[in-house]
Each structure stands twice: as C-alpha cells, then as structure tokens.
Design a protein around this motif. Sequence first.
Motif, PDB file in Angstrom:
ATOM      1  N   ASN A  68     -59.912 -60.506  11.948  1.00  0.00           N
ATOM      2  CA  ASN A  68     -59.307 -61.551  11.360  1.00  0.00           C
ATOM      3  C   ASN A  68     -58.256 -61.769  12.000  1.00  0.00           C
ATOM      4  N   GLU A 306     -65.380 -65.474  16.760  1.00  0.00           N
ATOM      5  CA  GLU A 306     -65.385 -65.296  15.284  1.00  0.00           C
ATOM      6  C   GLU A 306     -64.114 -65.319  14.567  1.00  0.00           C
ATOM      7  N   ASN A 308     -62.565 -64.276  10.688  1.00  0.00           N
ATOM      8  CA  ASN A 308     -62.840 -64.370   9.301  1.00  0.00           C
ATOM      9  C   ASN A 308     -64.282 -64.608   8.956  1.00  0.00           C
ATOM     10  N   GLY A 309     -65.133 -64.466   9.767  1.00  0.00           N
ATOM     11  CA  GLY A 309     -66.502 -64.522   9.380  1.00  0.00           C
ATOM     12  C   GLY A 309     -66.996 -66.005   9.745  1.00  0.00           C
ATOM     13  N   LYS A 310     -66.208 -66.769  10.142  1.00  0.00           N
ATOM     14  CA  LYS A 310     -66.356 -68.174  10.462  1.00  0.00           C
ATOM     15  C   LYS A 310     -66.527 -68.243  12.274  1.00  0.00           C
ATOM     16  N   LEU A 334     -63.176 -74.941  12.436  1.00  0.00           N
ATOM     17  CA  LEU A 334     -63.664 -73.787  11.835  1.00  0.00           C
ATOM     18  C   LEU A 334     -64.827 -74.179  11.082  1.00  0.00           C
ATOM     19  N   ALA A 336     -68.135 -72.997   8.773  1.00  0.00           N
ATOM     20  CA  ALA A 336     -68.638 -71.943   7.941  1.00  0.00           C
ATOM     21  C   ALA A 336     -70.127 -71.881   8.026  1.00  0.00           C
ATOM     22  N   ASP A 338     -73.692 -70.268   6.712  1.00  0.00           N
ATOM     23  CA  ASP A 338     -74.576 -69.568   5.592  1.00  0.00           C
ATOM     24  C   ASP A 338     -75.954 -69.612   5.927  1.00  0.00           C
ATOM     25  N   GLY A 346     -74.302 -74.968   9.014  1.00  0.00           N
ATOM     26  CA  GLY A 346     -73.010 -74.749   9.349  1.00  0.00           C
ATOM     27  C   GLY A 346     -72.401 -75.959   8.701  1.00  0.00           C
ATOM     28  N   ARG A 347     -71.216 -75.637   8.293  1.00  0.00           N
ATOM     29  CA  ARG A 347     -70.277 -76.795   7.640  1.00  0.00           C
ATOM     30  C   ARG A 347     -68.898 -76.618   8.261  1.00  0.00           C
ATOM     31  N   GLU A 349     -65.435 -76.706   8.003  1.00  0.00           N
ATOM     32  CA  GLU A 349     -64.561 -76.411   6.887  1.00  0.00           C
ATOM     33  C   GLU A 349     -63.056 -76.753   6.962  1.00  0.00           C
ATOM     34  N   TRP A 350     -62.721 -76.853   8.276  1.00  0.00           N
ATOM     35  CA  TRP A 350     -61.390 -77.352   8.795  1.00  0.00           C
ATOM     36  C   TRP A 350     -61.393 -77.896  10.226  1.00  0.00           C
TER      37      TRP A 350
END
Length: 371
Positions: A68, A306, A308-310, A334, A336, A338, A346-347, A349-350
């Motif tokens: 993290n 990596e 926080n998992g992203k 960032l 995400a 899945d 992938g998406r 996120e920010w």
Amino acid sequence: MAGKRPREDDNDPSLPSPFSWLPDELVLQCLLHVPKTYDLNLSYVSKTLRSLVRSPELLRLRSSLPKNSIYVYFRGKKTLKPKQYWFTLRPIQSSKREIEYQLIPVSNFPSHPFMYNSSAVAVGSEIFFVGGLSEPSSDLWILDTRSGELAQGPSMKVARTCDSVVGVINGKIHMIGGCLNKKIQVEVYDPKKRSWTVGEGPDERFRLRLMTTQLTASLGWNVYSAETAKINVYNARQGGRLETVKMPSDVVWCMCVVADLLYVYYFREGLMWLDAKSKIWKRVVGVGCNDLKALDVKFHDAVMAEYNGKLAILWPEAEGNHLVKPKIRIRCALIALDWVGDGMRGRIEWSGTVAEMPDNYSFHKIFVVSG
C-alpha cells in the motif's frame, strides 16, 4: 536508539514481560507495526519476545502485508554528483470531497551515491541496495522506510555490476549474474538471518543485453527479466534453471506484478498479462492503447507498479516554453483490474497530476513496500 543494547540492570529476566499474558498471535500483530530496526532491542526484553521476533511467522506476516505504499526517487540531472529526491504516493481529499493523489516529499530519507550506483529491490517495508553499476561492488545497504534509517548489511561473496538481475523469492533476495565468477553466479540474502548463501545458478552465464533500462519482476519461484525479443525466467525451485518466454513484440516499456500476475506494456500491443501455465500473453481488455494514449502516457519514460491491488502508472509531462523556466508535471493513472471469465479487464479508476518538478529531475526507480 535502535540497535543499542539496553543495560543489563534494566533487563532482569526474572521480571515478567509486559506481553507475557497476551497470546502470541496478538503480540505478533503488535510487532507488525514496529520497524525492523528495533528487533534487536525487543529481543533483549524477554525470551518470549526474542523467540517471536526471530520466528518465521513474523517474517511471513510482514511479507504478506498489503503493498500500500509506493516510493519513487528522482535523480537530479545536470550535476556532477547526482542527488536523489524521494517521494511517496498518498491519497488526499479534495475540496470536492473526492479522493485524489499526490506525490509527497519524504524528508527523512537519505541521499547517497550508492542508491544510484546499485541494483535495488524492496522486501516488506525495507529497500535493499546491492552491488555496483559499471564498477563491481559487493556492498549491501538497507533502508527502513518506516523509520528512514539506513544501515549497512553484510557484503556478498562476489562483487557484481548492474548486469546482475535482482529478484525476491519467498522473502529472500536473489542476486543473479553480473560477475565473472562462474562458480557463484547466484547469491541469496535472507533478511531474517541477515546473511548471504550461494544459490543455484543457471547453466549459462546470466548476462543481460538490455535495450535501455533493466526491467525485472518476481513472481512465485520465478524472476523475470526483459531482453530484446524475449523474457528470461530464472526458476529457483528447479535448481536455478533458466527459461525464456517469447514476447509478441521486441519493445517492452514497463513490467510489474499486480496481485500475483505479471503485467507488461508493449510498444505495439499495449497492456498485456502473462498466463503462466500456458506461457501465453493476453491483452487486458477494457483499457486499450487508445484509452491510455488519450491520457498522453509517455511509456518510454514511465514507471509501473502495484498500489493497493491496482496498477499504477506514473510518467513525466513537460510544460513551459523558452520564456518560462520549464517544469515537468508528474502524471498518474490508477487502473483497477478484475477477472472476466479467464481474462483480465482493466478500468481507469483515477488519473491526474500528482506533482510538479524542476525539469532536471528524472525518474530513476520505483519501489512498492508493505506497511
């Protein structure tokens, strides 16, 4: 002071430890939040704490902490003695009550030439600087990111250059190649025992012919390193066997591991992940080349890690003109990730600007640490 032994009269073993009435599981959770530089002090408090500090369980818990924290250090260019500038990526709440991100300066981290002239890797909350650049070195330096303290560790048996590949397998650092000694091609450092041992070496001399920068990543028992048109795989479980994985194109910009999957950004194909069983590269759907090109990502200067998992991508963006002193903006995206069936989606996120730097700053290394 960390590392300084307490006086014997302050450490009467006949006195009960303040932790003696707590279950070991709870004490281990408390020790997780104490910098490792204090392990020596804690080991003198009581036999129970000494046993827990040295236990494999604490090492396992430390290595399993979420990744993290990202630390990036920039190298100051146009100077005879380049200086390192440390930053960490942190979430902040904007005026619109939305979460944004910034690179925050880390003032208590030291700057030293060996940080630039060495291979480096993170294990848990520590960063290890090993070997030399063009001049061989056997030195090891350890930076504790939680306390900012820097300490010199035991030297390797063989001096190595930046041609070596550094990876982490089961919490232990593997230094592969980068030396002329054919009998000791691999050395393994155990952070818990603070000692080096000779590891299983590949049959052939492990020397990379890299394009621009050294791209490596560790996953499971393997250490991956990019070379022109292929990726070398050092397998520690199979006696240090050296394998190769074909690439869909010759040029790799970035490489990292996120949630136990290896991701690579290729010049033509874009963001892909490796199916380790079939050794086949698959595209990450949902985040195509056009999506990242719309953000004007400069992958030839980017770093990827990596967070926080992203998947975090950071890259510089020049601004200013000849009338204004130029600066660079550090941009970040960032992503995400899945599972969708047997593929990855992938998406974004920010995305946004996380810092402004003088134009003589350049990315050098990025580290992902736990805790």
